[in-house]
Write an enzyme that holds these catalytic residues in place. Structure first.
Site, PDB file in Angstrom:
ATOM      1  N   ARG A 196      10.507  -1.181  -4.437  1.00 10.38           N
ATOM      2  CA  ARG A 196       9.323  -1.244  -5.307  1.00 10.38           C
ATOM      3  C   ARG A 196       9.284   0.052  -6.128  1.00 10.38           C
ATOM      4  NH1 ARG A 196       3.718  -3.358  -3.093  1.00 10.38           N
ATOM      5  NH2 ARG A 196       3.408  -3.715  -5.313  1.00 10.38           N
TER       6      ARG A 196
ATOM      7  N   GLN B 123      -5.811  -8.542  -2.219  1.00 13.00           N
ATOM      8  CA  GLN B 123      -5.855  -7.498  -1.177  1.00 13.00           C
ATOM      9  C   GLN B 123      -7.295  -7.112  -0.838  1.00 13.00           C
ATOM     10  OE1 GLN B 123      -3.908  -7.392  -3.915  1.00 13.00           O
ATOM     11  NE2 GLN B 123      -2.031  -6.258  -3.590  1.00 13.00           N
TER      12      GLN B 123
ATOM     13  N   LYS C  58      -3.746  -0.273  -8.437  1.00  9.37           N
ATOM     14  CA  LYS C  58      -3.729  -1.737  -8.536  1.00  9.37           C
ATOM     15  C   LYS C  58      -4.376  -2.222  -9.828  1.00  9.37           C
ATOM     16  CE  LYS C  58      -2.056  -4.003  -6.445  1.00  9.37           C
ATOM     17  NZ  LYS C  58      -0.719  -4.514  -6.822  1.00  9.37           N
TER      18      LYS C  58
ATOM     19  N   GLY D  11       0.869  -1.179   0.000  1.00  6.82           N
ATOM     20  CA  GLY D  11       0.000   0.000   0.000  1.00  6.82           C
ATOM     21  C   GLY D  11       0.904   1.227   0.000  1.00  6.82           C
TER      22      GLY D  11
ATOM     23  N   ASP E 170      -1.523   4.592  -6.297  1.00  3.25           N
ATOM     24  CA  ASP E 170      -0.107   4.406  -5.969  1.00  3.25           C
ATOM     25  C   ASP E 170       0.715   5.602  -6.415  1.00  3.25           C
ATOM     26  OD1 ASP E 170      -1.237   1.563  -5.987  1.00  3.25           O
ATOM     27  OD2 ASP E 170       0.658   1.493  -4.893  1.00  3.25           O
TER      28      ASP E 170
HETATM   29  O1  MRU Z   1       0.649  -3.881  -4.579  1.00  6.54           O
HETATM   30  P1  MRU Z   1       0.043  -3.131  -3.426  1.00  6.54           P
HETATM   31  O2  MRU Z   1      -0.803  -3.970  -2.546  1.00  6.54           O
HETATM   32  O3  MRU Z   1       1.073  -2.327  -2.687  1.00  6.54           O
HETATM   33  O4  MRU Z   1      -0.913  -2.095  -4.149  1.00  6.54           O
HETATM   34  C1  MRU Z   1      -1.705  -1.243  -3.367  1.00  6.54           C
HETATM   35  C2  MRU Z   1      -2.676  -0.477  -4.151  1.00  6.54           C
HETATM   36  O5  MRU Z   1      -2.705  -0.503  -5.358  1.00  6.54           O
HETATM   37  C3  MRU Z   1      -3.560   0.442  -3.379  1.00  6.54           C
HETATM   38  O6  MRU Z   1      -4.807   0.558  -3.974  1.00  6.54           O
HETATM   39  C4  MRU Z   1      -2.834   1.797  -3.360  1.00  6.54           C
HETATM   40  O7  MRU Z   1      -1.516   1.667  -2.850  1.00  6.54           O
HETATM   41  C5  MRU Z   1      -3.458   2.785  -2.544  1.00  6.54           C
HETATM   42  S1  MRU Z   1      -3.144   2.446  -0.866  1.00  6.54           S
HETATM   43  C6  MRU Z   1      -3.835   3.650   0.084  1.00  6.54           C
END
Ligand code: MRU
Length: 336
Positions: free
Chosen positions: A90, A195, A247, A48, A236
């Site tokens: 990442r 998730q 995502k 996240g 993100d």
């Molecule tokens: O791969 P992740 O689980 O880190 O991706 C998270 C997402 O895409 C969330 O929707 C995004 O980070 C927003 S979190 C407040």
């Protein structure tokens, strides 16, 4: 709220809730090693965008407290090289890079190495505190969009677990619920890391908000058959030209929302907005296809068949009704 904290600074150590173990058990990683924090980010034990930013800030705080060098210039050099290691963990979530910049900018004001340690730890704690504060403001602006008796749809986990606390996409939901509105949330499961199914469903349940899960490919029929009043997702990264990177599955969701005239909002703090990049400058994370070719350790695809695995997709600004931030709701791209 009864949602466990994602990440905390406890007596000079970092305590991370291991999200790979949810919803089955609450297991924590407690570490004083910045390398272990990087591993947690890479393995998605913490994930996240805002949570990754906070983990990076705390990781750099751990690293700086261990520096034994007495010379300030050399200590700063060391901190910069550790920051690079975090930046390689990442590639897409902007908050990670934002947090690195905040820490390194603060570090430059240090007068000696003890001062440096103090400044970096304080800045990391401030980053975590401000993240929650921003989310609560996002909640205030966003709750007005939620109808009493209505239905909200979201994808992935842009919830409390993806942040310091309270979440981004979930903040309007939590605030509306606190104010006495009653509504239902539908969550897309969000293959391959689930998730939505594992994390968002878990935390909404903890908060006492009614929640139902659908598979990602049900979105078209669900929007046709069931009245959805509002879509809220996280982000993100939001680029200066107004594209939302979130995502995988968010872009098709926005298209279906447009088809059925359902308002499509994105909730994110300013720390997710990259005012330096256009969409062509951003690296979209591609992860090991094994993560989708296997489910809970069992291969679901014949041997010898590969996969394509982008972790995020790109939603253009014209499909986004508005960006809910801690400073108000904006049309994309933001002009400031
Ligand atoms: O791969 P992740 O689980 O880190 O991706 C998270 C997402 O895409 C969330 O929707 C995004 O980070 C927003 S979190 C407040």
């Amino acid at each position: 709220m009864k949602i466990p904290r994602t990440i905390e600074w406890v007596d000079g150590k970092v305590r991370i809730l291991n999200q790979l173990k949810l919803p089955y058990k609450l297991e924590y990683i407690e570490t004083s090693s910045y390398k272990r924090v990087i591993r947690a980010i890479k393995k998605m034990e913490i994930r996240g965008a805002p949570a990754i930013g906070v983990a990076t800030a705390y990781g750099l705080a751990l690293a700086v407290t261990k520096i034994r060098i007495k010379n300030l210039e050399k200590a700063l050099k060391k901190l910069n090289s550790i920051a690079k290691e975090f930046m390689e963990s990442r590639p897409t979530a902007y908050n990670l890079f934002w947090a690195v910049n905040k820490i390194l900018d603060a570090a430059k004001t240090a007068k000696n190495v003890d001062d440096l340690k103090d400044i970096v730890v304080k800045k990391a704690l401030e980053i975590a505190r401000l993240d929650e504060e921003c989310n609560r403001k996002i909640g205030e602006y966003g709750e007005k969009l939620i109808k009493d008796g209505g239905r909200v749809l979201t994808i992935c986990n842009a919830g409390s677990l993806a942040t310091s606390y309270y979440g981004t996409a979930t903040a309007p939901m939590y605030r509306a619920w606190e104010k006495g509105k009653r509504f239902e949330v539908i969550v897309m499961e969000t293959r391959p890391y689930l998730q939505g199914a594992r994390l968002t469903a878990f935390e909404l349940k903890q908060a006492g908000i009614p929640v139902k899960v659908i598979t990602d490919n049900m979105i078209g029929i669900v929007m046709r058959k069931i009245k959805i009043d509002l879509v809220v997702t996280g982000a993100d990264r939001v680029t200066k030209d107004g594209y939302v990177i979130n995502k995988i599955g968010t872009f098709p969701l926005s298209l279906v929302a447009r088809e059925f005239s359902v308002p499509f909002y994105v909730a994110a703090p300013f720390s997710t907005i990259d005012f330096n990049s256009t969409i062509d400058d951003v690296k979209i994370e591609e992860r090991d296809p094994k993560e989708m070719l296997y489910i809970f350790g069992k291969r679901i695809v014949p041997e010898g068949v590969g996969g394509i695995y982008f972790a995020f997709d790109i939603t253009p600004p014209d499909l986004v009704t508005g960006l809910i931030t801690e400073k108000g709701i904006y049309k994309l791209p933001i002009k400031i």
